[in-house]
Each structure stands twice: as structure tokens, then as C-alpha cells.
Design a protein around this motif. Structure first.
Motif, mmCIF file in Angstrom:
data_model
loop_
_atom_site.group_PDB
_atom_site.id
_atom_site.type_symbol
_atom_site.label_atom_id
_atom_site.label_comp_id
_atom_site.label_asym_id
_atom_site.label_seq_id
_atom_site.Cartn_x
_atom_site.Cartn_y
_atom_site.Cartn_z
ATOM 1 N N HIS A 36 0.839 -1.201 0.000
ATOM 2 C CA HIS A 36 0.000 0.000 0.000
ATOM 3 C C HIS A 36 0.880 1.259 0.000
ATOM 4 O O HIS A 36 1.907 1.304 0.685
ATOM 5 C CB HIS A 36 -0.906 -0.010 1.232
ATOM 6 N N GLU A 43 1.599 -7.635 6.483
ATOM 7 C CA GLU A 43 0.903 -8.229 5.337
ATOM 8 C C GLU A 43 0.840 -9.746 5.500
ATOM 9 O O GLU A 43 1.833 -10.383 5.852
ATOM 10 C CB GLU A 43 1.619 -7.885 4.025
ATOM 11 N N GLU A 210 -14.588 -11.572 -0.272
ATOM 12 C CA GLU A 210 -14.364 -11.144 1.103
ATOM 13 C C GLU A 210 -13.577 -12.219 1.844
ATOM 14 O O GLU A 210 -14.013 -13.371 1.931
ATOM 15 C CB GLU A 210 -15.694 -10.875 1.791
ATOM 16 N N TYR A 227 -11.070 -8.299 4.865
ATOM 17 C CA TYR A 227 -10.549 -7.590 3.689
ATOM 18 C C TYR A 227 -11.499 -7.865 2.532
ATOM 19 O O TYR A 227 -11.887 -8.999 2.299
ATOM 20 C CB TYR A 227 -9.146 -8.080 3.333
ATOM 21 N N ARG A 228 -11.867 -6.802 1.817
ATOM 22 C CA ARG A 228 -12.886 -6.921 0.771
ATOM 23 C C ARG A 228 -12.295 -6.471 -0.566
ATOM 24 O O ARG A 228 -11.787 -5.355 -0.693
ATOM 25 C CB ARG A 228 -14.106 -6.086 1.160
ATOM 26 N N ASP A 254 -11.753 -2.550 0.204
ATOM 27 C CA ASP A 254 -10.326 -2.294 0.402
ATOM 28 C C ASP A 254 -9.555 -2.228 -0.906
ATOM 29 O O ASP A 254 -8.590 -1.465 -1.026
ATOM 30 C CB ASP A 254 -9.719 -3.398 1.289
ATOM 31 N N PHE A 336 -0.893 -7.414 1.106
ATOM 32 C CA PHE A 336 -1.824 -6.646 1.929
ATOM 33 C C PHE A 336 -2.164 -7.419 3.201
ATOM 34 O O PHE A 336 -1.796 -8.589 3.346
ATOM 35 C CB PHE A 336 -3.098 -6.321 1.130
ATOM 36 N N GLN A 337 -2.889 -6.765 4.093
ATOM 37 C CA GLN A 337 -3.219 -7.369 5.388
ATOM 38 C C GLN A 337 -4.705 -7.655 5.485
ATOM 39 O O GLN A 337 -5.548 -6.763 5.294
ATOM 40 C CB GLN A 337 -2.814 -6.436 6.535
ATOM 41 N N VAL A 338 -5.027 -8.902 5.782
ATOM 42 C CA VAL A 338 -6.399 -9.279 6.124
ATOM 43 C C VAL A 338 -6.509 -9.187 7.641
ATOM 44 O O VAL A 338 -5.792 -9.878 8.372
ATOM 45 C CB VAL A 338 -6.720 -10.713 5.663
ATOM 46 N N LYS A 339 -7.398 -8.344 8.103
ATOM 47 C CA LYS A 339 -7.531 -8.147 9.551
ATOM 48 C C LYS A 339 -8.162 -9.358 10.217
ATOM 49 O O LYS A 339 -9.035 -10.000 9.654
ATOM 50 C CB LYS A 339 -8.382 -6.899 9.825
#
Length: 340
Positions: A36, A43, A210, A227-228, A254, A336-339
Motif C-alpha cells: 500500500h 501483510e 471477502e 478484507y474486501r 479495500d 496486503f493485510q487481512v484483519k
């Protein structure tokens, strides 16, 4: 909601390895890794860009591939009555060099998204989520050739993919919710009616993907998104897309993978009809969806593309949105990061 259970495995995605090649489940090796624009940190997921609309999403041990197209420069595809496209680029990885793939998302049954070599080679029990039109073709082949694990989603229909991962925390198992999104290759009106009659261009989906976790035994309402990702698919800027931000009001999108290129038929030299977004429409979609970040794909691999990526870059710069986009070349990876 439909359900699909997947246990990430070691099976090759293809069934016809050349004699000189053996299956290797080695990790993908990106040329460049991007994150990002605001900075990196923690990530735990990635998207690898193969080319055209083909990407490989990796998260929690599962790999999801979109629109598999592995033709090489000089190869031809049939795109409709009297319309042929020639590939100008090579994919980032060859079809028989792929690691294990657990799921395919196929936006539509078009040869630049599911080419003949892919159709011949993929193993028949590989799970595929696609349109009703494509599903009927894949499942309707002759004995031994029909795909056996195909699921169709129409617009706004959902499927929850439960990931059965060894060592997952009790009461917190990874899952992927896939929702069919609207898309149209051909605009409404006379042209749309004509296409409905002659079936020149197949119906197409976008996807909302998702990534998240089931928190209480896999019930539909126990899924929590971390994360979407919205994947536009091959669509024009049609009115049906306006419903997407209404349905996801108050929910962050996202990332958007946007199909561009301004595909024209029968050819860019005779541009009678545009069937995918050009830069102007792409900017409109960015403003409509308002994702945190956009990554353009499907922009220069075939000679039927009229709108180069440079047009989209300029449109985003002129709109003051340069910080909201990441550009990937073939073989690049975005992390990226999936919460949780």
C-alpha cells in the motif's frame, strides 16, 4: 447461501504435464513486491499478476486463481463471430509451472479468460465458481471431459468457501465469501437486444471477494470480513453497477481489481463496439466504488485493446487520485493485510 468446503492441497492444477516436467508446488517468485502507498506492515496475503485478467490470490494457505489465460505472444483467440484477438505478451508463468490452485473464479466463458489450452489441461475436479452460462458449458462436456466441481452464481448470489486448514484456531476458521456482481459486455438498447438474440458476447460477472473468518461453527451469519476485494470483470460503465455502493454502504471496499483496455470489436482499426472499460469509464468506476486502492489489470495483452494503461494513469493523475492506485506489471505481486 451456497457453501463449498476446500482443504488446501498438494494437487497440481493440470492433468497433462509434459513428459519433461514434473509438478512443483514451489511458491511463486515475483519480480517486484509492492505494498500500500501509505506503507507496509503485517501483510499476510498477496495477489500475483500473471497477465490479462489472470491473478493468483494467496491467503491462509489457499490459492485462488482468476480468469486463467496462459496463451503466449502470437497465439490467437476467438472472441465472437468474425472477431479474433492476437496475444502480444507472455504470461508471467507457464500453465504447467503453476503451483497448486485450490479454486478458480471465472468471470465469463471467453477465450481470453479461459483459453483452449487451459480448458484442455485443467484437472476436472478443480473447483470453479462462474456464471450460469459458463457453468453449463463446463459441466456439459462429454464423458471424461466435463468439469465436475462447478458452481454458478448470478448477480448478488453468495457462496461461502470454508477453508479447512490444519491448525486453525477453534471457533475461528478461514473462509472466503464470493458474491456475483453485475457486469455487461454490451450496453443496453438495440445492441444489447441483438446480442441477447445472437449470443455473440457471453454474459459476464464481476465478483466481491471477502476474506475473513467463521467465528461460530460456520453459520452464514458468523462470517466476519477482514478484507474486501471487488473485481469488476469485463464490463462497461452500466447503470447496474450503481447498486454496488448502495449494497455495501458503510462497508469498506479495500481493493478494486479493474478490467480496462477498452476492448473493441471487430478491431481497434475498425472500432465499431467497445466491450470493456476504457480509461474514462475506469475513472468513473473508481469514483463510484470509492475503493481504498485500485489495481488495473486486463489492459495491454491483446491487440483488441484500444485504451492503453497510460490513459488511465493520466486520468487518475488529473483527478488527484494517484495515491489511490498501484500498478502491477506481469510477475509483480501486491501484498496486503487481512484483519483478524
Amino acid at each position: 447461501m451456497k457453501h463449498l468446503e476446500i482443504k488446501p492441497g498438494e494437487k497440481p492444477p493440470t492433468r497433462d504435464f509434459p513428459s519433461e516436467k514434473g509438478f512443483s508446488n514451489a511458491n511463486l517468485q515475483p519480480a517486484e513486491v509492492k505494498v500500500h502507498p501509505s506503507g507496509s506492515g503485517d501483510e499476510n496475503a498477496s495477489i500475483f499478476f500473471v497477465g490479462t485478467a489472470t491473478t493468483i490470490l494467496e491467503w491462509e494457505g489457499i490459492r485462488v486463481m482468476t480468469d486463467p489465460n496462459f496463451l503466449h505472444a502470437g497465439d490467437h483467440v476467438h472472441l465472437g463471430p468474425g472477431v479474433t484477438g492476437t496475444r502480444k505478451t507472455n504470461p508471467a508463468i507457464d500453465l504447467h509451472d503453476l503451483p497448486n490452485i485450490d479454486l478458480v473464479l471465472l468471470s465469463h466463458y471467453h477465450a481470453d479468460h479461459f483459453d483452449e489450452k487451459v480448458e484442455e489441461s485443467l484437472r476436472r475436479d478443480l473447483p470453479i465458481i462462474t456464471t450460469p452460462h459458463a457453468a453449463s458449458h463446463l459441466k456439459g462436456k462429454g464423458e471424461g471431459e466435463a468439469f465436475t466441481d462447478v458452481y454458478d452464481l448470478d448477480f448478488y448470489q453468495d457462496m461461502l468457501v470454508d477453508v479447512k486448514k490444519d491448525g486453525a484456531q477453534p471457533g475461528k476458521s478461514p473462509a472466503i465469501k464470493v458474491t456475483g456482481m453485475p457486469g455487461k459486455h454490451v450496453p443496453d438498447g438495440v445492441l444489447g437486444t441483438l446480442n441477447d438474440l445472437v449470443k455473440a458476447v457471453p454474459p459476464t460477472n464481476g465478483w466481491m471477494v471477502e476474506l475473513g473468518y467463521n467465528t461460530s461453527g460456520g453459520a452464514d451469519d458468523s462470517f466476519k470480513c477482514g478484507y474486501r476485494i471487488y473485481i469488476s470483470g469485463d464490463t462497461l460503465m452500466v447503470d447496474e453497477l450503481k447498486e454496488i455502493p448502495e449494497r455495501y454502504k458503510g462497508q469498506d471496499i479495500d481493493l478494486m481489481l479493474i478490467h480496462l483496455g477498452g476492448t473493441t470489436v471487430p478491431s481497434p482499426s475498425v472500432p465499431l463496439l467497445m466491450i470493456t472499460m476504457d480509461a474514462k469509464q475506469g475513472l468513473e468506476l473508481v469514483r463510484l466504488i470509492n475503493p481504498d486502492l485500485t489495481i488495473p489489470i486486463h489492459y495491454d495483452d491483446y491487440d483488441v485493446f484500444l485504451s492503453p494503461l497510460s490513459d488511465f494513469k493520466k486520468a487518475m493523475e488529473d483527478a488527484g487520485l494517484s495515491s489511490k492506485v498501484v500498478y502491477l506489471d506481469r510477475k509483480d505481486q501486491y501484498k496486503f493485510q487481512v484483519k483478524q
